[in-house]
Design an enzyme around this catalytic site. Structure first.
Site: not given
Ligand code: UT7
Length: 342
Positions: A115, A255, A285
């Site tokens: 990215c 980005h 993204n």
């Molecule tokens: O281009 C460069 C690369 N990418 C990035 O920059 C991405 C960087 N990271 C992020 O944008 C975020 O960390 C994510 C969008 C990937 C995830 O968001 P988050 O607020 O950090 O969520 P999390 O990983 O802390 O997960 C929170 C909860 C989890 O459930 P539990 O364990 O709390 O029950 C996940 O399993 O959200 C759950 N979860 C989802 N729920 C519904 C993760 N993905 C999803 C989803 N739908 N798509």
């Protein structure tokens, strides 16, 4: 070699027509429009068909940028494509793009830094122009992340889309390039990577495909923390090198990985939201393509004025990061006003 300035003479973007909405993802996965919208800011993303490899969407963006610059493809002296989703493992997609533009013989190469690709590419291409090596360089960020996403993994499936953005850089009496700050740290590449398909492991086999080990894996929380920190750091260092502060920034073009990442960084930099370009709701993204797509749309909107300070900032796999401070120079006409298709 003659030292000269560089300017962006043309911009363009092209995304495939196919759209994957949050409602579609709700039907495919255990997710919801509410979760995706509040956690990422995304609503839909574009997905290429099998007939549209990366070079094809790159071609759409390139043609627009060439038209926007008021030149012809034969006027290009070099073609660079930033991508982690090339048409083939090799040769470079830039070579294929050169053939599709009907300019065989023009030097062409890819930059593979995920990215951060457009930021690295802008630095490299500007350096080539400013040192007099090439007069005109076409730089394209083009990605089809959909090809390497595991659509059973909701933590990555909802995030990525396909698209391409392009700029034509050309030698100029005045210099738009103010500074660049780049960085990379490969200590833990597995925070964001594709495990198999390279040389670190035995050649890819049926079990790898079955287990989706040829698809993107990401430690989302870790990448989130890293992204906010590095966006702020890189922006501040690039501005410092340019003798500027965040107050001097007319437009932040970051980005587009997560709306919350962009908002957190902008807040820390004390940049009001009306100076931050965000189109993540419509594209998700698109990796190396996200910044040039956002730039092309900003030009099409008529917002960018001669003399504006634009701060481009990105981060991604590597891990890698970078920022470029740029003074918008001259008038650039958007080709097709940023319409999809092309
Ligand atoms: O281009 C460069 C690369 N990418 C990035 O920059 C991405 C960087 N990271 C992020 O944008 C975020 O960390 C994510 C969008 C990937 C995830 O968001 P988050 O607020 O950090 O969520 P999390 O990983 O802390 O997960 C929170 C909860 C989890 O459930 P539990 O364990 O709390 O029950 C996940 O399993 O959200 C759950 N979860 C989802 N729920 C519904 C993760 N993905 C999803 C989803 N739908 N798509």
């Amino acid at each position: 070699m003659n030292a000269t300035g560089v300017r962006i003479a043309g911009v363009g973007h092209h995304v495939p027509k196919g759209v994957l909405t949050n409602a579609d993802l709700e039907r495919m996965l255990d997710t919801s429009d509410e979760w995706i919208t509040t956690r990422t800011g995304m609503k839909e993303r574009h997905i290429a068909t099998v007939e549209e490899p990366t070079s094809e969407i790159a071609l759409g963006a390139a043609r627009q940028a060439i038209a926007s610059a008021g030149i012809e493809a034969k006027d290009l002296n070099c073609i660079i494509v930033a991508t982690v989703t090339p048409d083939y493992p090799f040769p470079a997609t830039a070579c294929i793009l050169g053939a599709k533009l009907n300019v065989p013989g023009v030097p062409a190469f890819d930059i593979e830094i995920a990215c951060s690709g457009f930021i690295y590419g802008l630095t490299v291409a500007s350096s080539l122009v400013r040192t007099g090596v090439f007069k005109r360089v076409l730089l394209v960020g083009a990605e089809e992340l959909s090809r390497i996403i595991n659509y059973d993994d909701r933590s990555t499936a909802v995030l990525f889309g396909d698209g391409a953005g392009a700029v034509v850089l050309e030698a100029s009496e005045t210099d738009s390039f103010l500074s660049s700050e780049l960085g990379a740290d490969g200590t833990d590449p597995k925070n964001l990577y594709v495990e198999v398909g390279g040389t670190a492991l035995p050649p890819i086999c049926a079990a790898d495909i079955e287990g989706k080990r040829n698809k993107v894996v990401m430690n989302g929380r870790e990448v989130f923390r890293f992204a906010v920190t590095k966006m702020i750091e890189a922006t501040n260092v690039a501005l410092e090198h340019a003798g500027l502060t965040a107050k001097d920034v007319t437009w932040l073009i970051p980005h587009q990985a997560n709306r919350r990442i962009i908002d957190a960084a902008a807040k820390h930099l004390d940049l009001p939201s009306d100076r931050v370009i965000v189109n993540i709701d419509r594209y998700g993204n698109t990796s190396a393509a996200s910044i040039p797509i956002a730039l092309s749309e900003t030009v099409a909107s008529g917002k960018l004025k001669d003399g504006d300070v634009v701060l481009f900032v990105g981060f991604g796999g590597g891990l890698s990061w970078g920022a470029v401070a740029w003074r918008w120079n001259g008038t650039v006409k958007a080709s097709m006003n940023g319409k999809v298709g092309g």
